[in-house]
Design a protein around this motif. Structure first.
Motif, short mmCIF file in Angstrom:
data_model
loop_
_atom_site.label_atom_id
_atom_site.label_comp_id
_atom_site.label_asym_id
_atom_site.label_seq_id
_atom_site.Cartn_x
_atom_site.Cartn_y
_atom_site.Cartn_z
N ARG A 149 -2.11 -9.80 21.30
CA ARG A 149 -0.94 -9.55 22.12
C ARG A 149 -0.02 -10.75 21.99
N ALA A 156 -0.84 -15.93 30.69
CA ALA A 156 0.21 -15.05 31.21
C ALA A 156 1.49 -15.85 31.33
N LEU A 188 2.86 -12.95 23.53
CA LEU A 188 3.48 -13.27 24.81
C LEU A 188 4.73 -14.11 24.56
N GLY A 213 4.57 -9.45 25.58
CA GLY A 213 3.44 -8.54 25.69
C GLY A 213 3.40 -7.48 24.62
#
Ligand code: GTP
Ligand code: MG
Length: 519
Positions: free
Chosen positions: A213, A269, A215, A218
């Protein structure tokens, strides 16, 4: 055995030093590779982008070299290059001595916690190597200083031996057990292969067939193949320079600053708030509450407001806690280093360590400081209750998802972005709603307004600007037609670019011609 494992561990070394101090020539002499790839770099004789080369030391230890530009306007590129390195090769020219970016690059290295390295006094065939060596020793006590000449080929063996000594006992900062983190510095496409991204793998490992993924957006993709320094491998380990061929995502959707992580991991995140222990460089002006700065992490950067959490303002000296309220997302983990640069005049003023990568929005309080101390001690204090009275806002709201989509579209449009109206249509917004988000993107450093109805992503724009400046330098002046031909673009973009450069006071218009202003 532990020691042999350590010896086998690849390290990343970054060059550092003032413009024209012979960094690229020295790496060429050591590795046989010219890291200045772009035509503009070769025609102007300066580095613009990061360059890479493999280097094997006499001991057999493998190093990945990151060659950084020394130009004061490219310090942000230097920071991106230095963010993944284990040791430095500081170059100080014999005929020039210690200069402003010698000091600034050193500040960046110090704030990144990169303390091992070697000083090369370059161009020892001219100037006074002894004087430059003395200045360098004063600035970097305890670091070996080796005079070299890339031109005459002298001192290279001594330099390699000194690098081996500096690398001895270094574990490398890469963390094999951590989550997959590849901080991208480039994204491009190769004929018959597709999307290729490159970066330094900070932790974890990446192999063929992995689902990843990217970032902060995303985006999901699959790894078709992996290379380490142009050699195909099944898996790449932490600490290595890695190139990935990705399926399921276009090369224009990705770029410097993005982070490739694993698709199923949840440790990483994006965040708009960071609580950090910051320290300012000696002599830096204090940072009062709300001061706007640039925060660099990995290969990414974001404008932010500083909120000191101990006292009224941050001052040079011991580290102090502060909250960074970011205007664009970063993707850090606790323990990571950040660099803080002031906007005007651009300069590296400090840096620090991330303590909480996802704090609540809060101001200073004894409770907050206590909690951060506990986190630093490795404890897991409970999250505090949200404050009753919300913190007064120091900044507009973070970028929403549509704004990030718009930034991604601009980046994928590259050097020929769609118009503002077309952009609004693409994300199904009214022009008014789209304009509001464009203004936020400009504030957040994610878009630059060019001409009346165009916005560019800053990276493709920076490349275009470098090419037009190079053309001006070669030809004395440029016109819309000559820029159009040089860039192979349409008149619309050439005209908008020249208006932008005039407006930014890079060039000056005289009749139909535009010429560089004196610096
Ligand atoms: N006499 C002499 N000149 C050198 C030597 N090494 C480099 N130069 C010259 O110095 C100039 C700058 O060299 P570069 O290697 O491009 O400098 P740099 O530090 O990479 O410059 P930036 O990347 O733009 O910061 C070039 O004109 C080189 O030919 C040397 O050992 N001796
Ligand atoms: Mg260079």
């Amino acid at each position: 055995m532990a020691t042999s494992q350590r010896r086998d561990q690849p390290l990343t070394i970054g060059t550092a030093g003032h413009i024209d101090h012979g960094k690229t020539a020295l790496i060429n002499a050591l590795t046989g590779k010219n890291t200045d790839r772009l035509p503009e770099e070769r025609s102007r004789g300066i580095s613009i982008e990061l360059g890479y080369a493999p280097l094997t030391l006499p001991s057999g230890r493998h190093l990945s070299v990151v060659d950084v530009p020394g130009h004061e306007r490219f310090v942000r590129t230097m920071v991106a290059g230095a963010s993944g390195i284990d040791l430095f090769l500081m170059c100080v020219a014999a005929d020039d001595g210690v200069m402003p970016q010698t000091r600034e690059h050193l500040a960046v290295l110090r704030q990144l916690g990169v303390s091992a390295g070697v000083v090369a006094v370059t161009k020892a065939d001219i100037g006074e190597p002894e004087l430059a060596a003395e200045e360098a020793s004063e600035l970097l006590p305890g670091i070996e200083v080796v005079p070299v000449s890339a031109l005459a080929g002298t001192g290279l063996d001594e330099l390699l031996a000194a690098l081996d000594r500096a690398a001895e006992g270094l574990h490398g900062r890469a963390d094999a057990d951590g989550p997959v983190r590849l901080h991208l510095d480039r994204s491009f496409t190769l004929k018959g292969i597709g999307t290729v991204v490159t970066g330094t793998l900070w932790s974890g490992s990446i192999g063929q067939g992995d689902s990843v993924r990217v970032l902060p957006l995303g985006l999901d993709a699959r790894v078709r193949s992996v290379q380490v320094h142009d050699q195909p491998v099944e898996r790449a380990a932490a600490g290595q320079r890695v190139a990935l061929n990705l399926v399921g995502v276009g090369w224009r959707e990705l770029g410097r600053g993005d982070v490739v992580s694993s698709a199923d991991g949840d440790e990483l995140a994006p965040t708009y708030l960071i609580d950090a222990a910051l320290s300012l460089e000696p002599g830096a002006r204090p940072l009062p509450r709300g001061k706007r700065v640039h925060v660099h992490h990995g290969t990414r950067e974001a404008p932010a407001r500083v909120v000191p959490l101990e006292g009224e303002e941050l001052r040079p000296g011991a580290p102090r806690y502060a909250q960074l309220r970011l205007e664009a997302p970063l993707v850090p983990l606790p323990g990571d280093r950040v660099i803080v640069r002031q906007l005007a005049p651009p300069d590296t003023v400090g840096g620090g360590v991330v303590i909480d990568a996802h704090p609540r929005k809060h101001g200073p309080s004894a409770e907050v400081v206590e909690r951060l101390r506990a986190l630093e001690r490795g404890e897991q204090p409970p999250r505090p209750e949200p404050e009753q009275a919300p913190e007064p806002d120091l900044q507009p709201e973070p970028l929403d998802e549509v704004a990030l989509q718009m930034a991604a579209l601009l980046r994928s449009d590259g050097q020929e972005p769609r118009t503002d109206n077309e952009l609004a249509e693409a994300v199904e917004l009214s022009t008014g709603d789209a304009d509001r988000r464009l203004r936020r993107l400009v504030q957040a450093g994610q878009a630059v307004r060019v001409g009346r109805n165009l916005h560019f992503h800053p990276e493709p724009l920076a490349e275009l600007v470098a090419r037009v400046v190079a053309l001006c330098e070669r030809q004395g002046s440029v016109t819309i037609a000559s820029v159009r031909d040089e860039l192979g673009t349409s008149r619309k973009y050439a005209q908008a670019l020249l208006e932008h450069l005039d407006g930014e006071k890079v060039t000056r218009r005289v009749g139909d011609a535009h010429m560089l202003r004196a610096r």
